[in-house]
Design a protein around this motif. Structure first.
Motif, mmCIF file in Angstrom:
data_model
loop_
_atom_site.group_PDB
_atom_site.id
_atom_site.type_symbol
_atom_site.label_atom_id
_atom_site.label_comp_id
_atom_site.label_asym_id
_atom_site.label_seq_id
_atom_site.Cartn_x
_atom_site.Cartn_y
_atom_site.Cartn_z
ATOM 1 N N LEU A 42 34.929 37.173 47.198
ATOM 2 C CA LEU A 42 35.338 37.064 45.798
ATOM 3 C C LEU A 42 35.734 38.428 45.237
ATOM 4 O O LEU A 42 36.806 38.574 44.632
ATOM 5 N N TYR A 43 34.888 39.436 45.425
ATOM 6 C CA TYR A 43 35.182 40.762 44.884
ATOM 7 C C TYR A 43 36.416 41.374 45.548
ATOM 8 O O TYR A 43 37.162 42.124 44.909
ATOM 9 N N SER A 44 36.645 41.032 46.815
ATOM 10 C CA SER A 44 37.870 41.481 47.487
ATOM 11 C C SER A 44 39.097 40.908 46.787
ATOM 12 O O SER A 44 40.061 41.637 46.497
ATOM 13 N N ASP A 45 39.054 39.600 46.496
ATOM 14 C CA ASP A 45 40.181 38.962 45.793
ATOM 15 C C ASP A 45 40.371 39.532 44.387
ATOM 16 O O ASP A 45 41.494 39.573 43.866
ATOM 17 N N MET A 46 39.280 39.981 43.770
ATOM 18 C CA MET A 46 39.336 40.512 42.410
ATOM 19 C C MET A 46 39.732 41.986 42.381
ATOM 20 O O MET A 46 39.898 42.559 41.301
ATOM 21 N N GLY A 47 39.861 42.611 43.552
ATOM 22 C CA GLY A 47 40.210 44.026 43.607
ATOM 23 C C GLY A 47 39.044 44.952 43.343
ATOM 24 O O GLY A 47 39.238 46.132 43.037
ATOM 25 N N ASP A 102 39.470 30.969 39.677
ATOM 26 C CA ASP A 102 38.593 30.988 38.503
ATOM 27 C C ASP A 102 37.409 31.888 38.863
ATOM 28 O O ASP A 102 36.317 31.437 39.196
ATOM 29 N N TYR A 103 37.651 33.189 38.805
ATOM 30 C CA TYR A 103 36.709 34.157 39.352
ATOM 31 C C TYR A 103 35.401 34.223 38.567
ATOM 32 O O TYR A 103 34.327 34.447 39.152
ATOM 33 N N TYR A 104 35.477 34.035 37.261
ATOM 34 C CA TYR A 104 34.261 34.080 36.442
ATOM 35 C C TYR A 104 33.287 32.982 36.871
ATOM 36 O O TYR A 104 32.095 33.234 37.085
ATOM 37 N N GLU A 105 33.799 31.749 36.990
ATOM 38 C CA GLU A 105 32.953 30.628 37.397
ATOM 39 C C GLU A 105 32.455 30.804 38.830
ATOM 40 O O GLU A 105 31.314 30.479 39.145
ATOM 41 N N ALA A 117 32.722 44.657 46.809
ATOM 42 C CA ALA A 117 32.976 43.809 47.983
ATOM 43 C C ALA A 117 32.305 44.410 49.217
ATOM 44 O O ALA A 117 31.613 43.713 49.972
ATOM 45 N N ILE A 118 32.496 45.705 49.428
ATOM 46 C CA ILE A 118 31.917 46.375 50.596
ATOM 47 C C ILE A 118 30.396 46.304 50.562
ATOM 48 O O ILE A 118 29.742 46.047 51.588
ATOM 49 N N ASP A 119 29.811 46.489 49.391
ATOM 50 C CA ASP A 119 28.353 46.443 49.257
ATOM 51 C C ASP A 119 27.803 45.085 49.698
ATOM 52 O O ASP A 119 26.838 45.006 50.466
ATOM 53 N N GLN A 120 28.419 44.005 49.213
ATOM 54 C CA GLN A 120 27.954 42.665 49.569
ATOM 55 C C GLN A 120 28.205 42.360 51.051
ATOM 56 O O GLN A 120 27.345 41.797 51.745
#
Length: 418
Positions: free
Chosen positions: A279-284, A245-248, A289-292
């Motif tokens: 999370l961003y890695s899982d979302m593609g 549930d990526y949005y939440e 993802a790299i920034d965080q």
């Protein structure tokens, strides 16, 4: 004085002034009796004692005002986590507690001494105290709801320290049921809810964990307990990612990050950035993802498992972007850290990542994938069983070993369903 004794036994039995006074006297009059302002008749005293399950003689003989005051201080220090102050009272209490004629006082002391040992990490003393209570008092505790509740709270923490997590989870479920019977602070409620959410997470019961952690958030918000609120927000964010549930997940993690940055909590900022990167890695969303993840790494706040995970994710994201030099740089960092943090999980992650960056697909690659699949099956980490089973299946398929490939695809599908 008799009023002080009535107040003691009333609180011990978790009875309100309203319930005790009902049909006997006014609440304000009972308050005056307890505070020594009014002298009640023998009839009223007998009625109050009767409702407390005592006779007036027991109320006198089983009470030591001085001992009670010291015991009350000790109990308060344990519950408020003023451990050094609590420890100062132990020798004074040990000298007199066993001489007390009150069974309630002896049991009360044993329970809060157990709590002190648990809180301060004194495992051996905790075990001795637990065994003493279990052998002599466990069947009596339900008579006193507050002591009964506190005992199970300490027991839950004790079982966690012993890594008996399933027992701790069941113990915490009982605690949540008992919360309806006694008055406790919102912070205490929040801690119990959070502990249960963590235990549910440990058992991979993510939906249950999210539900209970939301209760924890309500309690911590009511008391402005920011530290525990942040932990609860992050826990929900992580578990929402796990159930996809990526949005939440993003909503809770961003709230945690904003609050951490506002309060300048550097370690919590790094933890949250790490989890947003995951999370961003899982979302593609590789660039985000790299920034965080880079921000979390530069803070130098992470170590151990968290640091290895962060570095592995960075290597993976650069691999996805086909930036192989950067991917190898981070992979080498991870491999070098395995000597300091020898986590078996990351031994497989980094060695397989290294071979894939180098485009090495040989018998060593096959054998390492086999070992990794077996390891992650035993650890019940199904997402990695899926990932590595599919990679090995693809390897067999490309080498025309179709039967083996089919077996691995079936294994991946089975793991995906679990």
């Amino acid at each position: 004085m008799i009023g002080e004794r009535i107040r003691y036994f009333r609180k011990l039995k978790n009875i309100t002034q309203k319930d005790l006074a009902d049909g006997i006297c006014a609440i304000s009059y009972l308050s005056k009796i307890e505070n020594g302002v009014a002298t009640a008749s023998e009839e009223v005293i007998n009625m109050l004692c009767g409702r407390l399950g005592l006779n007036s003689e027991e109320a006198v003989n089983e009470f030591d005002g001085g001992l009670l005051r010291v015991l009350t201080q000790f109990k308060g220090n344990v519950k408020n986590r003023n451990f050094s102050e609590a420890e100062k009272l132990i020798s004074e209490l040990n000298d007199v507690i066993q001489e007390s004629q009150s069974q309630e006082i002896r049991i009360q002391y044993d329970v809060y001494l157990f709590g002190l040992y648990v809180f301060t990490g004194q495992v051996k003393q905790s075990t001795i105290q637990y065994q003493k209570i279990h052998q002599t008092s466990i069947d009596l505790l339900s008579q006193w709801p507050q002591i009964f509740f506190d005992y199970y709270y300490y027991l839950s923490l004790y079982l966690c320290r012993k890594e008996e997590f399933h027992k701790a989870m069941k113990c915490n479920e009982k605690l949540i049921g008992l919360m309806k019977l006694i008055e406790i602070s919102e912070i205490e409620k929040g801690r119990i809810y959070f502990n249960q959410a963590w235990l549910y997470t440990h058992h991979r019961l993510y939906f249950q964990s999210i539900q209970v952690a939301r209760n924890a958030i309500e309690s911590f918000e009511a008391e402005f307990d920011i530290e525990n609120l942040l932990d609860s927000l992050i826990l929900i964010g992580v578990n929402q990612r796990r159930i996809q549930d990526y949005y939440e997940s993003e909503k809770y993690l961003k709230r945690a990050l904003q609050l951490s940055e506002k309060l300048q909590k550097t370690h919590t900022i790094a933890i949250t950035q790490h989890n947003l990167g995951y999370l961003y890695s899982d979302m593609g969303r590789s660039l985000e993802a790299i920034d965080q993840l880079q921000s979390a790494f530069q803070s130098a706040q992470l170590s151990g498992n968290e640091l290895l995970c962060l570095i592995y994710l960075l290597s993976k994201e650069y691999m996805k972007l086909e930036q192989f030099e950067e991917a190898m740089e981070w992979c080498d960092k991870g491999l070098s850290l395995l000597n300091t943090y020898p986590y078996r999980e990351y031994h497989y992650h980094f060695h397989l990542q290294y071979m894939e960056i180098r485009n090495v697909e040989n018998e060593q690659y096959e054998e390492t994938l086999r070992e990794a699949i077996n390891f992650f099956e035993k650890e019940q980490l199904n997402q990695y069983v899926v990932e590595y089973a599919e990679k090995l299946a693809n390897y067999y398929y490309q080498n025309t070993k179709y039967k083996k490939a089919s077996e691995l695809y079936r294994l991946a599908n089975k793991a995906r369903q679990n």
